[in-house]
Design an enzyme around this catalytic site. Structure first.
Site, short mmCIF file in Angstrom:
data_model
loop_
_atom_site.label_atom_id
_atom_site.label_comp_id
_atom_site.label_asym_id
_atom_site.label_seq_id
_atom_site.Cartn_x
_atom_site.Cartn_y
_atom_site.Cartn_z
N GLU A 76 -88.12 -36.45 16.57
CA GLU A 76 -87.04 -37.05 15.75
C GLU A 76 -85.87 -36.07 15.61
O GLU A 76 -84.71 -36.47 15.69
CB GLU A 76 -87.57 -37.38 14.34
CG GLU A 76 -88.56 -38.53 14.30
CD GLU A 76 -88.99 -38.82 12.87
OE1 GLU A 76 -88.14 -38.91 11.99
OE2 GLU A 76 -90.21 -38.97 12.64
N HIS A 95 -86.67 -44.04 12.91
CA HIS A 95 -87.98 -44.59 12.56
C HIS A 95 -89.05 -43.88 13.39
O HIS A 95 -88.86 -43.69 14.60
CB HIS A 95 -87.99 -46.11 12.84
CG HIS A 95 -89.25 -46.76 12.40
ND1 HIS A 95 -89.49 -47.13 11.09
CD2 HIS A 95 -90.38 -47.05 13.09
CE1 HIS A 95 -90.70 -47.65 11.00
NE2 HIS A 95 -91.27 -47.61 12.20
N ASP A 111 -85.77 -52.90 10.76
CA ASP A 111 -86.25 -52.20 11.97
C ASP A 111 -86.09 -53.03 13.25
O ASP A 111 -86.82 -52.78 14.23
CB ASP A 111 -87.73 -51.77 11.81
CG ASP A 111 -87.91 -50.71 10.75
OD1 ASP A 111 -86.97 -49.95 10.49
OD2 ASP A 111 -89.02 -50.63 10.18
N ASN A 133 -80.44 -45.75 11.80
CA ASN A 133 -81.68 -45.35 11.11
C ASN A 133 -82.63 -44.71 12.11
O ASN A 133 -82.64 -45.08 13.28
CB ASN A 133 -82.34 -46.61 10.51
CG ASN A 133 -83.67 -46.30 9.83
OD1 ASN A 133 -83.78 -45.33 9.07
ND2 ASN A 133 -84.70 -47.09 10.11
N GLY A 154 -85.96 -34.44 3.79
CA GLY A 154 -84.65 -34.18 4.40
C GLY A 154 -84.67 -33.34 5.67
O GLY A 154 -83.67 -32.72 6.02
N SER A 155 -85.81 -33.34 6.41
CA SER A 155 -85.81 -32.53 7.64
C SER A 155 -84.89 -33.15 8.69
O SER A 155 -84.29 -32.43 9.49
CB SER A 155 -87.24 -32.35 8.18
OG SER A 155 -87.74 -33.56 8.68
N ASN A 156 -84.75 -34.47 8.69
CA ASN A 156 -83.81 -35.09 9.65
C ASN A 156 -82.36 -34.81 9.23
O ASN A 156 -81.50 -34.63 10.10
CB ASN A 156 -84.06 -36.59 9.77
CG ASN A 156 -85.18 -36.87 10.76
OD1 ASN A 156 -85.02 -36.68 11.96
ND2 ASN A 156 -86.32 -37.31 10.25
C1 GAR Z 1 -89.13 -39.40 9.01
O1 GAR Z 1 -90.31 -39.29 9.75
C2 GAR Z 1 -88.45 -40.72 9.28
O2 GAR Z 1 -88.59 -41.15 10.61
C3 GAR Z 1 -89.21 -41.63 8.35
O3 GAR Z 1 -89.34 -40.89 7.16
C4 GAR Z 1 -89.43 -39.51 7.51
C5 GAR Z 1 -88.41 -38.76 6.68
O4 GAR Z 1 -88.56 -37.38 6.84
N1 GAR Z 1 -88.51 -42.86 8.15
C6 GAR Z 1 -89.12 -44.05 8.09
O5 GAR Z 1 -90.31 -44.18 8.13
C7 GAR Z 1 -88.16 -45.24 7.97
N2 GAR Z 1 -88.87 -46.47 8.09
P1 GAR Z 1 -87.42 -36.39 6.44
O6 GAR Z 1 -87.05 -36.69 4.98
O7 GAR Z 1 -88.02 -35.02 6.58
O8 GAR Z 1 -86.25 -36.59 7.36
#
Ligand code: GAR
Length: 216
Positions: A186, A116, A157, A114, A19-21
């Site tokens: 990101e 990516h 994607d 989304n 969940g950092s995003n």
């Molecule tokens: C992130 O790097 C995101 O870009 C990736 O999962 C990670 C989630 O991190 N998503 C994908 O690869 C989608 N195809 P987070 O839970 O810390 O946000």
């Protein structure tokens, strides 16, 4: 002087893990003047750390384990009902590991985005998520990677790209070091994309998007 009042968009963030995003979106909404409110966080995994982040910020959460309901249609119905109840306008996928049902996408046309961790259309598609992406980038010998925020369509994607940022690959990168630098990008890219969506600032033409020219 003309003043335009933009109604805040109600946003649901779909998560599965760290969940950092989600955190970057919460902070972006708080300080970057984004006309949006994170009104709901949905996870398919009850143990997702992202849920704790949401709760710390007083954001309602809902957990939808895919096996908890009689079948895919019931799962979609339950998701839709929760989204309608929360009067959601926009959906952000942030590390969500499931493919969204077509019916949900149809209910939110061009309203699901989304993030990516590569420069799409490279290193995307089914099975390409998280560290798998960074491993594939390094194995390919590419000198640049990056991050992309795009509109979600039926083809994984492949939807219209809202914004991207490049991250050079270092000679001594491991998947972990590359992932860390891409993640930092990101975290500033996603709030920027959400701002464009929340302000209805994008013109979408096929796969191309551009920022609308304002009359005033
Ligand atoms: C992130 O790097 C995101 O870009 C990736 O999962 C990670 C989630 O991190 N998503 C994908 O690869 C989608 N195809 P987070 O839970 O810390 O946000």
């Amino acid at each position: 002087m003309t003043m335009s009042i933009i109604k805040k968009k109600r946003v649901a963030v779909f998560v599965s893990g760290r969940g950092s995003n989600l955190q970057a979106l919460i902070e972006g909404v708080a300080k970057d003047g984004i006309p949006a409110e994170i009104a709901l966080v949905i996870s398919n995994k009850p143990e997702a750390l992202a849920l704790q982040r949401a709760e710390r910020h007083g954001i309602p959460i809902a957990v939808f384990p895919p096996t908890g309901l009689p079948g895919p249609e019931a799962y979609t119905d339950a998701l839709l009902e929760r989204l309608y109840k929360a009067e959601i306008d926009l959906i952000c996928l942030a590390g969500f590991t499931r493919i969204l049902p077509s019916r949900l996408l149809a209910a939110f046309p061009q309203r699901v985005i989304n993030i990516h961790p590569s420069l799409l259309p490279a290193f995307g598609g089914k099975g390409m998520y998280g560290m798998r992406v960074h491993r594939a980038v390094l194995a390919s010998g590419a000198k640049y990677s990056g991050a992309t925020v795009h509109i979600v369509t039926e083809e994984i994607d492949c939807g219209p790209i809202i914004c991207q940022e490049v991250v050079p690959v270092a000679d001594d990168d491991t998947p972990e070091t590359l992932a860390q630098r891409v993640l930092e990008v990101e975290h500033r890219l996603y709030p920027r994309a959400l701002k464009l969506m929340a302000e209805d600032a994008l013109e979408i033409n096929g796969l191309r998007t551009r920022i609308r020219q304002r009359a005033d």
